[in-house]
Design a protein around this motif. Structure first.
Motif, PDB file in Angstrom:
ATOM      1  N   PHE A 138       0.827  -1.206   0.000  1.00 14.46           N
ATOM      2  CA  PHE A 138       0.000   0.000   0.000  1.00 14.46           C
ATOM      3  C   PHE A 138       0.862   1.257   0.000  1.00 14.46           C
ATOM      4  CE2 PHE A 138      -2.068   3.388   2.552  1.00 14.46           C
ATOM      5  CZ  PHE A 138      -3.019   3.752   1.612  1.00 14.46           C
ATOM      6  N   LEU A 139       1.912   1.267   0.809  1.00 16.04           N
ATOM      7  CA  LEU A 139       2.773   2.443   0.861  1.00 16.04           C
ATOM      8  C   LEU A 139       3.413   2.738  -0.497  1.00 16.04           C
ATOM      9  CD1 LEU A 139       4.505   1.933   4.337  1.00 16.04           C
ATOM     10  CD2 LEU A 139       2.687   3.552   3.749  1.00 16.04           C
ATOM     11  N   LYS A 140       3.636   1.700  -1.284  1.00 18.20           N
ATOM     12  CA  LYS A 140       4.190   1.917  -2.623  1.00 18.20           C
ATOM     13  C   LYS A 140       3.183   2.601  -3.548  1.00 18.20           C
ATOM     14  CE  LYS A 140       7.595  -1.811  -2.506  1.00 18.20           C
ATOM     15  NZ  LYS A 140       8.035  -3.114  -3.081  1.00 18.20           N
ATOM     16  N   THR A 141       1.896   2.526  -3.219  1.00 23.82           N
ATOM     17  CA  THR A 141       0.895   3.215  -4.043  1.00 23.82           C
ATOM     18  C   THR A 141       0.897   4.720  -3.789  1.00 23.82           C
ATOM     19  OG1 THR A 141      -0.999   3.083  -2.487  1.00 23.82           O
ATOM     20  CG2 THR A 141      -0.592   1.174  -3.911  1.00 23.82           C
ATOM     21  N   LEU A 142       1.689   5.172  -2.829  1.00 23.66           N
ATOM     22  CA  LEU A 142       1.778   6.605  -2.531  1.00 23.66           C
ATOM     23  C   LEU A 142       2.913   7.274  -3.310  1.00 23.66           C
ATOM     24  CD1 LEU A 142       1.256   6.467   1.353  1.00 23.66           C
ATOM     25  CD2 LEU A 142      -0.455   6.477  -0.476  1.00 23.66           C
TER      26      LEU A 142
END
Length: 377
Positions: free
Chosen positions: A366-370
């Protein structure tokens, strides 16, 4: 009479259009000037370093020049000075509010890890005169460098008045104002990551990313959003993933870095702020944005961790009794003790259950989607 009224209305409307257009033109000129200043190495003593050197646009606005332990911090214009803190990303920095105390008495906002600069312009004023960074001697020296450039002379006078170079303080303030104007643009804060596109219905999260999203915003399964959520409700537009509050999360000293830079004193964090004298604030640092976190390592205020998954495991140790979770995967040894152990934010750190590997990997996904679109490939 009606004809006169209509003509007056048209005249006033035209004046408003002209006025707005003039303001817009001036703002664009200020942004253009700020952009030139941001990339100008002549604003450092040896003409080797600009704002963009430590906040590189192609690297998530952080400094990726160093190798090994030196990657954690920035090398100064003198070619030898190494700082003791990781350069914060300049992306989305415009959303950090001025330094203040919340209604609950918690310090928040400002720029730098300790919030000592109140605004973007205040932050921009620091590095040019810092002997360990850009290294110019004083504001007079900066003004002299600015006046070497005929384009700067014309732009400064056009934006700030013919007398702008008569006082070094005024010229310096104008310089930082222009840089701040540039840093407030979409170039730094595009809000075009996969997560933003998901909110607009333009991207479908993978099952793993979606699980990470659910966990991140959960009030039950993680403690992430206690500090890394700005908006009142989850999944709001222009979420910067920081409430900008200050906490001590127990980060250990970066001993490998200290062996290089020779620093022997502990970093007191918020207690270094000139307007903070409460020892209970010692060791607290501003909660950073998670925008572009996947591409802006190393992590923590001193760059002690290299991998994003390690960061989540570091937090997880506070809620896990597993012997396995007490091991730092980057060293193969137990997590080292906090540099400042007395002021830990235990309430926030110990909220939520331990996470298994599936949930840890989901949070990383999920953090990579930021990550802003320009860094996705």
């Amino acid at each position: 009479m009606k004809r006169v009224a209509v003509l007056l209305f048209i005249q006033v409307s035209m004046m408003n259009v002209v006025s707005v257009s003039a303001e817009e033109i001036q703002q664009k000129e200020k942004i253009s000037l700020g952009q030139q200043l941001f990339f100008d190495v002549n604003l450092s003593r040896n003409r080797t370093q600009s704002c963009a050197t430590c906040h590189a646009p192609d690297k998530g606005f952080v400094d990726h020049r160093g190798k090994d332990a030196a990657l954690a911090v920035s090398l100064g214009d003198d070619g030898k000075s190494l700082g003791d803190r990781n350069a914060p990303s300049a992306s989305y920095a415009a959303f950090s509010p001025p330094f203040h105390q919340t209604k609950a008495g918690v310090f928040a906002g400002g720029q730098f890890w300790d919030g000592r600069a109140n605004t973007l312009a205040d932050q921009a004023a620091g590095p040019p005169l810092n002997p360990g960074e850009m290294g110019l001697l004083d504001k007079v020296s900066v003004m002299a460098r600015l006046q070497e450039n005929s384009q700067y002379q014309a732009a400064f006078k056009g934006l700030y008045g013919e007398a702008i170079f008569e006082q070094s303080n005024s010229a310096y303030a104008a310089m930082t104002d222009a840089i701040a104007a540039f840093e407030k643009t979409d170039f730094f804060s595009p809000f075009d990551a996969k997560y933003d596109r998901y909110l607009r219905g333009e991207y479908q999260l993978t099952p793993q990313e979606d699980l990470g999203r659910t966990l991140f915003f959960s009030q039950q399964f993680t403690n992430c959003n206690l500090c890394h959520q700005l908006r009142a409700l989850p999944e709001q537009q222009e979420e910067t993933f920081s409430n900008y509050e200050f906490h001590n999360i127990g980060v250990p000293a970066n001993t490998k870095l200290r062996a290089l830079n020779g620093v022997t004193q502990s970093d007191n964090g918020l207690l270094n702020h000139p307007n903070v004298d409460d020892v209970a604030q010692r060791g607290k640092f501003k909660t950073p944005t998670l925008r572009n976190v996947a591409v802006t390592g190393p992590y923590m205020h001193n760059g002690v961790f290299s991998d994003l998954r390690t960061v989540i495991l570091f937090y997880n140790q506070y809620n896990s009794r597993s012997a396995k979770r007490q091991i730092n995967p980057e060293t193969g040894e137990q997590w080292r003790a906090p540099e400042i152990p007395e002021t830990l934010s235990r309430k926030e750190l110990e909220t939520g259950p331990a996470l298994d590997d599936q949930r840890i990997d989901a949070l990383v996904a999920f953090l990579k989607t930021l990550t802003d679109k320009k860094y996705e490939y």
